[in-house]
Design a protein around this motif. Structure first.
Motif, PDB file in Angstrom:
ATOM      1  N   PRO A  64       2.960  12.966   0.049  1.00 31.70           N
ATOM      2  CA  PRO A  64       4.116  13.372  -0.750  1.00 31.70           C
ATOM      3  C   PRO A  64       4.985  12.228  -1.259  1.00 31.70           C
ATOM      4  O   PRO A  64       5.671  12.374  -2.255  1.00 31.70           O
ATOM      5  CB  PRO A  64       4.911  14.237   0.234  1.00 31.70           C
ATOM      6  N   TYR A  65       4.959  11.088  -0.536  1.00 33.44           N
ATOM      7  CA  TYR A  65       5.889  10.020  -0.926  1.00 33.44           C
ATOM      8  C   TYR A  65       5.172   9.034  -1.835  1.00 33.44           C
ATOM      9  O   TYR A  65       4.987   7.860  -1.500  1.00 33.44           O
ATOM     10  CB  TYR A  65       6.426   9.308   0.313  1.00 33.44           C
ATOM     11  N   ASN A  66       4.750   9.544  -2.955  1.00 34.35           N
ATOM     12  CA  ASN A  66       3.891   8.749  -3.830  1.00 34.35           C
ATOM     13  C   ASN A  66       4.322   8.957  -5.272  1.00 34.35           C
ATOM     14  O   ASN A  66       4.192  10.049  -5.813  1.00 34.35           O
ATOM     15  CB  ASN A  66       2.438   9.202  -3.616  1.00 34.35           C
ATOM     16  N   PRO A  67       4.870   7.909  -5.896  1.00 37.73           N
ATOM     17  CA  PRO A  67       5.385   8.062  -7.265  1.00 37.73           C
ATOM     18  C   PRO A  67       4.313   8.479  -8.270  1.00 37.73           C
ATOM     19  O   PRO A  67       4.636   9.035  -9.323  1.00 37.73           O
ATOM     20  CB  PRO A  67       5.934   6.667  -7.595  1.00 37.73           C
ATOM     21  N   LEU A 103      11.218  13.014  -5.814  1.00 33.37           N
ATOM     22  CA  LEU A 103      10.751  11.861  -6.590  1.00 33.37           C
ATOM     23  C   LEU A 103      11.743  11.521  -7.700  1.00 33.37           C
ATOM     24  O   LEU A 103      12.023  10.362  -7.979  1.00 33.37           O
ATOM     25  CB  LEU A 103       9.358  12.126  -7.175  1.00 33.37           C
ATOM     26  N   TYR A 161      10.361   4.550  -0.754  1.00 34.89           N
ATOM     27  CA  TYR A 161       8.945   4.922  -0.628  1.00 34.89           C
ATOM     28  C   TYR A 161       8.331   4.222   0.576  1.00 34.89           C
ATOM     29  O   TYR A 161       7.592   4.810   1.353  1.00 34.89           O
ATOM     30  CB  TYR A 161       8.162   4.511  -1.872  1.00 34.89           C
ATOM     31  N   LEU A 195       9.601   5.784   3.943  1.00 37.02           N
ATOM     32  CA  LEU A 195       8.983   7.088   4.202  1.00 37.02           C
ATOM     33  C   LEU A 195       7.499   6.951   4.484  1.00 37.02           C
ATOM     34  O   LEU A 195       6.964   7.621   5.376  1.00 37.02           O
ATOM     35  CB  LEU A 195       9.224   8.028   3.012  1.00 37.02           C
ATOM     36  N   ASN A 196       6.825   6.097   3.743  1.00 37.90           N
ATOM     37  CA  ASN A 196       5.389   5.982   3.933  1.00 37.90           C
ATOM     38  C   ASN A 196       5.017   5.345   5.259  1.00 37.90           C
ATOM     39  O   ASN A 196       4.021   5.706   5.863  1.00 37.90           O
ATOM     40  CB  ASN A 196       4.755   5.228   2.758  1.00 37.90           C
ATOM     41  N   GLN A 233       5.498   8.108   7.781  1.00 36.14           N
ATOM     42  CA  GLN A 233       4.425   9.081   7.588  1.00 36.14           C
ATOM     43  C   GLN A 233       3.108   8.521   8.118  1.00 36.14           C
ATOM     44  O   GLN A 233       2.332   9.225   8.765  1.00 36.14           O
ATOM     45  CB  GLN A 233       4.306   9.408   6.093  1.00 36.14           C
TER      46      GLN A 233
END
Lengths: 252, 517
Positions: A26-29, A59, B179, B182-183, B186
């Motif tokens: 989910p954390y992917n632009p 996002l 990002y 969070l990544n 995760q």
């Protein structure tokens, strides 16, 4: 109502892929365009995924330059249709004020009235007003405002039915018997169309009708744990299955 | 938590200015500390590591490093065979100490980010063979999120930024990027397979909670426990971003009604419940919030004396006070007093009794109180996006907080007339709409909408899409009559019978054991 409304339509391939993306990465632009396309698909196929839409709003929050007001408006309308789920609030929590170019001014009238004066995109202002009316069960004002804003709302098919379902939900947790006029105002249907509507629910949803003292029609909702105290009590006295399993060896 | 003197770099030249900090000076106690710690880690003596981490580090800091950083990692590396992983761990403690006692510079913030990246990457590659105390592993995740929050706050204060700082920010735009944060969290959750482990544990196929996450078969607990705590880290980050729904989803694999690894460290226990309760409050799941705040506040009341000497004591007290404020707010919106235990209730009345009475009046003064308590108790919300460095430099670090506050007050405003209804419902068992409307000085039509609003606001939708009632005083409407339902605590016949069955079985087993001559 409900988190993932499918309205009995099969999940499309795109929806399956997007759900995967949202749960796995989910954390992917890079998935932003997919999520935007998915919003449009939800609109056209009358499906709904709150998780995917929240993911997109997230996002947008991370990269405000990529935000599309049109997509956000659609997400908000879909969220309204998900009521009584709090999805609309969930969306607002994620939309930074500077992006909406708002200046919230709550003008507090005495008692029940409230005006929200703001300078922002017209559609967002309208949607927030509509949400306010629905949250406070002011259905008459809601339908009036909705009629004026048809151009914003008609892009999302199924809007009217979804709100009517919400209205009925609120009525059925508050009323055991509701006067016809109250129902009519809540779902914005009158006359013969309303008769047909009530017939349909008598057949399919367990409604009944009777006459009240003023010779008006009363609609009787099926009893549930929210409008019938007796049913609530029995629900509360239940025992979770895990507890029973503890004594099964003894009983056996 | 800020000191007066920022240090340019931990590698600054010998003998720095005013306070004479020499990063290469290693007092004897530090030397023996690192040597000792290094050995304990190699020998996997978790108890000793914990003692050194929690107690020795603090006492040495208090004696030598009250307001200066510890010696640089280069200075101590020689004493520990230049062990790469130990150096990462040392730096992790080094930066944490810096943040706690001093004010980090931008360069230091960026360096700390680099260190966390290196540390997490080592862990994610699965090459770590240590057992570390849960307290330390929790602190890593907690500090990681804290430094992220601190960075966002720092970055958003653009007004007094120097050219140099802006240039650095532009150059190192990956540092503390949302990002990235969070990544990493995760990735730790995924690589550790912690969710599957917890699932399988329910079926008895895995041991995790029973061993507090420690590995007694010669392996390492680091990845698994970091993965576990990262779920709580994600809950926290999502709350900071205003995404309460996703935050709660991240914590779903943990059963907060039971003990678990999250309760093995008091900091993690409190952080979990604080954010869980706050998220539920914002999602209008008032009963759930009240239940959990009540439990944790009672727990803290009973156990805080044992933590008086610990470095977390102040934080525990602070969170305790904040949760009382949140409980006061939640109860003012949803007065389910029977869910609150007596001890907690008396503390609550002492701190907020007066204010709660005023909040339930829902007048202007009440809104000011809701504002005050919310602002005191809420998380430090952040704006995750980088500023546009070309726009005029303003401070926007309060924007996120202001938005959440506004939305919260908006919700409170919508519930304004509900408390009036409550008063009357507590007095009458049936009342006609006409009469109730006249008492409340509204017309019947408005009253109907208020009653429906009451029902709507006091019900929430849970994760399965089912409607859950938060109603304190229940009612239903029959045409034009309101019928109030007394909410008696249901007699738990089922529970009673179960206990008697078990008891009888126990007695029979005992009797069977008696041998008669």
């Amino acid at each position: 109502m409900g988190r993932e409304m499918t309205n009995q339509k099969p999940q499309s391939e795109m929806s399956y892929t997007v759900q995967q993306l949202v749960s796995v990465n989910p954390y992917n632009p890079d998935i932003l365009p997919d999520l935007e396309n998915y919003v449009n698909e939800q609109v056209s196929s009358q499906t709904y995924s709150s998780n995917a839409n929240l993911c997109l709003l997230r996002l947008y929050q991370f990269e405000p330059e990529r935000m599309s007001t049109q997509i956000v408006a659609r997400i908000l309308i879909k969220a309204l249709m998900a009521m009584p789920a709090p999805d609309f609030s969930l969306c607002l929590f994620l939309i930074p004020e500077r992006v909406m170019r708002t200046e919230w001014v709550l003008v507090l009238w005495k008692g029940w009235g409230m005006t929200i004066g703001m300078q922002m995109e017209d559609q967002f202002k309208t949607l927030i007003v509509l949400s306010h009316y629905l949250e406070t069960a002011r259905f008459r004002q809601f339908w009036d405002e909705a009629a004026k804003s048809r151009h914003i709302l008609e892009v999302v098919p199924g809007f009217e039915q979804a709100i009517q379902a919400y209205a009925i939900h609120v009525l059925s947790i508050a009323y055991q018997k509701v006067p016809r006029s109250v129902l009519a105002e809540a779902i914005n249907i009158e006359g013969l169309v309303l008769d047909k509507f009530i017939e349909h629910h008598i057949t399919n949803s367990g409604w009944a009708i009777e006459k009240n003292q003023n010779k008006g029609q009363l609609i009787i909702f099926p009893h549930n744990e929210f409008n019938d105290p007796e049913l609530k009590k029995s629900a509360a006295d239940g025992i979770p299955l895990e507890n029973i399993t503890r004594i099964l060896p003894i009983l056996g | 938590m800020a000191g007066a003197v920022p240090y340019d770099s931990e590698q600054s030249a010998h003998g720095d200015s005013a306070s004479g900090y020499d990063p290469n000076y290693v007092p004897d106690s530090v030397k023996s500390f690192v040597v000792h710690m290094y050995r304990q880690i190699r020998e996997k003596n978790v108890y000793e590591i914990h003692q050194m981490y929690e107690t020795s580090f603090q006492s040495i800091s208090d004696r030598f490093f009250k307001d200066v950083p510890w010696p640089s990692v280069d200075a101590v590396a020689t004493y520990v065979d230049n062990d790469h992983v130990f150096c990462l761990l040392y730096r992790e403690m080094w930066f944490r100490h810096l943040y706690a006692r001093l004010s980090p510079t931008l360069k230091q913030r960026i360096d700390s980010w680099d260190n966390y990246c290196n540390l997490f990457q080592v862990v994610l590659h699965g090459v770590v063979n240590m057992q570390l105390p849960n307290q330390w592993l929790w602190d890593m995740v907690d500090e990681f999120v804290y430094q992220f929050q601190s960075f966002c706050q720092y970055r958003a204060k653009m007004k007094n930024k120097t050219e140099q700082e802006i240039a650095l920010l532009r150059q190192y735009d990956q540092a503390w990027n949302v990002y990235g944060v969070l990544n990493y969290l995760q990735a730790l959750v995924e690589k550790s397979s912690i969710i599957q482990i917890l699932e399988q544990e329910k079926e008895g196929l895995e041991q995790f909670t029973a061993t507090d996450g420690y590995d007694y078969s010669g392996g390492s607990n680091v990845l698994k426990v970091l993965g576990y705590f990262s779920m709580i880290g994600l809950l926290r980050v999502h709350c900071l971003l205003g995404d309460y729904h996703t935050g709660l989803k991240c914590i779903l694999p943990i059963d907060i009604t039971q003990q678990g690894v999250y309760t093995s460290v008091i900091g993690s226990h409190i952080t979990t419940i604080y954010h869980y309760g706050f998220a539920n409050l914002m999602l209008r799941k008032y009963t759930e919030a009240i239940r959990e705040f009540n439990k944790i506040l009672l727990y803290i009341f009973k156990t805080k004396q044992y933590h008086q000497k610990s470095p977390q004591y102040e934080q525990i007290l602070k969170k305790n006070e904040q949760m009382y404020a949140l409980l006061a707010v939640t109860l003012s919106l949803c007065p389910q007093l029977k869910l609150v235990e007596e001890t907690v209730n008396s503390q609550l009345r002492e701190k907020y009794g007066e204010k709660m009475l005023r909040m339930q009046r829902f007048d202007d003064e009440a809104f000011a109180l809701y504002d005050e308590l919310f602002s005191y108790a809420c998380p430090k919300f952040i704006t995750p996006s980088a500023p546009s460095y070309d726009e005029p430099l303003v401070n926007y670090n309060q924007d996120a907080y202001r938005l959440q506050l506004k939305l919260f007050l908006y919700e409170v405003k919508q519930q304004q007339l509900l408390s009036g209804i409550r008063t009357f419902l507590n007095v009458y068992s049936t009342i006609s709409l006409a009469k109730l409307a006249s008492y409340m000085e509204v017309d019947e039509h408005t009253l109907r909408t208020v009653l429906m609003t009451y029902k709507h606001k006091m019900h929430s939708v849970n994760s399965d899409g089912k409607i859950v009632s938060n109603m304190d005083t229940n009612f239903y409407i029959d045409d034009d009559m309101v019928h109030v339902v007394e909410s008696k605590a249901p007699k738990k016949y089922g529970d009673y019978f179960m206990r008697q069955i078990v008891k009888l079985e126990g007695i029979m087993t005992d009797i069977d054991r008696i041998k008669l001559e």
